[in-house]
Motif scaffolding. Structure first.
Motif, PDB file in Angstrom:
ATOM      1  N   SER A  56      23.479 -51.760  15.366  1.00 11.49           N
ATOM      2  CA  SER A  56      24.418 -51.927  16.472  1.00 11.49           C
ATOM      3  C   SER A  56      25.240 -53.211  16.339  1.00 11.49           C
ATOM      4  CB  SER A  56      23.666 -51.930  17.807  1.00 11.49           C
ATOM      5  OG  SER A  56      22.707 -52.976  17.846  1.00 11.49           O
ATOM      6  N   LYS A  58      27.378 -44.904  18.043  1.00 17.27           N
ATOM      7  CA  LYS A  58      26.366 -45.207  19.062  1.00 17.27           C
ATOM      8  C   LYS A  58      25.438 -44.013  19.243  1.00 17.27           C
ATOM      9  CE  LYS A  58      29.228 -48.552  21.529  1.00 17.27           C
ATOM     10  NZ  LYS A  58      28.451 -49.701  21.060  1.00 17.27           N
ATOM     11  N   ASN A  59      24.411 -43.944  18.399  1.00 18.76           N
ATOM     12  CA  ASN A  59      23.421 -42.873  18.493  1.00 18.76           C
ATOM     13  C   ASN A  59      22.066 -43.401  18.012  1.00 18.76           C
ATOM     14  OD1 ASN A  59      23.259 -42.489  15.502  1.00 18.76           O
ATOM     15  ND2 ASN A  59      25.363 -41.769  15.771  1.00 18.76           N
ATOM     16  N   GLY A  60      21.063 -42.558  18.128  1.00 23.43           N
ATOM     17  CA  GLY A  60      19.717 -42.960  17.734  1.00 23.43           C
ATOM     18  C   GLY A  60      19.212 -42.266  16.490  1.00 23.43           C
ATOM     19  N   LYS A 108      22.981 -39.899  21.394  1.00 24.86           N
ATOM     20  CA  LYS A 108      23.480 -41.107  22.039  1.00 24.86           C
ATOM     21  C   LYS A 108      22.378 -42.165  22.048  1.00 24.86           C
ATOM     22  CE  LYS A 108      26.807 -38.790  25.066  1.00 24.86           C
ATOM     23  NZ  LYS A 108      27.245 -38.564  26.471  1.00 24.86           N
ATOM     24  N   SER A 109      22.802 -43.415  22.028  1.00 29.22           N
ATOM     25  CA  SER A 109      21.837 -44.514  22.024  1.00 29.22           C
ATOM     26  C   SER A 109      21.347 -44.768  23.446  1.00 29.22           C
ATOM     27  CB  SER A 109      22.501 -45.784  21.462  1.00 29.22           C
ATOM     28  OG  SER A 109      21.569 -46.837  21.382  1.00 29.22           O
ATOM     29  N   LYS A 110      20.078 -44.431  23.690  1.00 22.96           N
ATOM     30  CA  LYS A 110      19.491 -44.588  25.018  1.00 22.96           C
ATOM     31  C   LYS A 110      18.140 -45.292  24.904  1.00 22.96           C
ATOM     32  CE  LYS A 110      21.396 -40.081  26.391  1.00 22.96           C
ATOM     33  NZ  LYS A 110      21.034 -38.720  26.841  1.00 22.96           N
ATOM     34  N   PRO A 111      17.714 -45.982  25.964  1.00 23.89           N
ATOM     35  CA  PRO A 111      16.397 -46.638  25.946  1.00 23.89           C
ATOM     36  C   PRO A 111      15.255 -45.665  25.673  1.00 23.89           C
ATOM     37  CG  PRO A 111      17.709 -47.456  27.782  1.00 23.89           C
ATOM     38  CD  PRO A 111      18.472 -46.308  27.185  1.00 23.89           C
ATOM     39  N   ILE A 112      15.410 -44.422  26.142  1.00 23.10           N
ATOM     40  CA  ILE A 112      14.348 -43.437  25.939  1.00 23.10           C
ATOM     41  C   ILE A 112      14.127 -43.164  24.456  1.00 23.10           C
ATOM     42  CG2 ILE A 112      15.917 -41.473  26.091  1.00 23.10           C
ATOM     43  CD1 ILE A 112      12.285 -41.644  27.415  1.00 23.10           C
ATOM     44  N   ASN A 113      15.183 -43.318  23.643  1.00 24.31           N
ATOM     45  CA  ASN A 113      15.040 -43.127  22.205  1.00 24.31           C
ATOM     46  C   ASN A 113      14.072 -44.133  21.603  1.00 24.31           C
ATOM     47  OD1 ASN A 113      16.976 -41.128  22.466  1.00 24.31           O
ATOM     48  ND2 ASN A 113      18.647 -42.358  21.660  1.00 24.31           N
TER      49      ASN A 113
END
Length: 305
Positions: A62, A69-71, A8-13
């Motif tokens: 994006s 929606k992934n990293g 999933k697309s996350k800020p941590i990525n």
């Protein structure tokens, strides 16, 4: 496990990939970062560009729905720097690749059918800017031609516009050279050197890296071309542009004057998108992990060869 983190697309990525790139950069440019102030500042600019790549790539993806929606794409991008850390040492390649990404961003966004002329101008402009830093980046103009075929085959006026962007850069270059060097074009403005000497690749390190890179690239590219037929009609041209960009990047690496791994930097972005599209549809979790684990293990093993 690794693919689960980036599923999933996350800020941590962003933080993880950016942090990984920074660590690689510091290791690769350690001596330059800790010499005199001027050299350290110039090296820091390279670091900013390298980290900016991560955010720019994710923005392009994006904004244009190139993956789910992934990293996975930025993860692959960071791992490719791990595979070829030499790319982090060369400012000319980093800046040329940045401008190529700017051009690809404009070409891919043609799918919106908005500001067509401006986007073609920008694409020609940025490809020519990249050429000033690395001559063979001019081959990406072929991608501009492909975009013209997809988006302007019924409008011949648009064909001229990318060449206007190229001419603009040349005129700006001439104006700069006249004001600074009192000449129109310097020989160093376009270093047209090529090499087909691959003897440097004849080592265990490069053989291992290329085996993994080209096996995974060809495997995913074949799937990518097949999957384009199932894509939204509006998105198909964008995916073809990505595929052709990867082919151009390989061609540039083949004729690059310096062979040390850095010549593959132009492949990083398109291959990352291609890989992400493949990973997100593979149902076998173990198979995903094998692909990514190879990109992690190979750089470590290659240090021992």
């Amino acid at each position: 496990m690794i693919t689960s983190i980036f599923s999933k697309s996350k800020p941590i990525n962003f933080i993880m990939v950016a942090g990984f790139v920074i660590i690689l950069f510091v290791i690769s440019n350690f001596s330059q970062l800790f010499t005199d102030v001027n050299t350290a500042l110039k090296t820091s600019i390279k670091l900013v560009v390298a980290v900016f790549f991560v955010f720019l790539l994710d923005f392009i993806i994006s904004k244009n729905n190139l993956t789910k929606k992934n990293g996975y794409a930025i993860m692959t991008f960071g791992l490719l720097f791990g595979l070829f850390p030499e790319a982090l040492k060369h400012s000319d390649l980093l800046i040329a690749n940045l401008f190529v990404l700017f051009a690809l961003r404009r070409l891919i966004s043609l799918q919106t059918n908005l500001h067509i002329k401006k986007k073609f101008f920008d694409a020609g402009f940025w490809v020519m800017m990249a050429t000033l830093f690395y001559f063979w980046a001019i081959l990406f103009f072929a991608v501009v031609i492909v975009a013209l075929i997809y988006h302007s085959k019924n409008n011949l006026k648009n064909v001229i516009i990318p060449f206007v962007g190229v001419a603009t850069v040349i005129l700006l270059l001439i104006a700069y050279n006249i004001s600074v060097y009192d000449t129109y074009i310097k020989p160093t403005n376009f270093s047209r050197y090529a090499s087909v000497d691959y003897s440097v690749y004849n080592s265990g390190e490069f053989i291992l890296k290329f085996t993994v890179l080209f096996t995974s690239f060809i495997w995913t590219l074949i799937y990518f071309f097949r999957s384009i037929q199932d894509k939204n009609k509006k998105l198909k041209p964008s995916f073809f542009l990505i595929a052709w960009s990867s082919v151009i990047a390989i061609l540039i690496a083949i004729i690059a004057p310096v062979k040390n791994g850095s010549e593959f930097i132009f492949l990083f972005a398109p291959f990352s998108i291609i890989m992400a599209n493949y990973i997100e549809v593979v149902s076998e979790k173990w198979f995903k992990e094998v692909f990514i684990s190879l990109l992690i293990i190979v750089p470590i093993v290659s240090l021992l060869l």
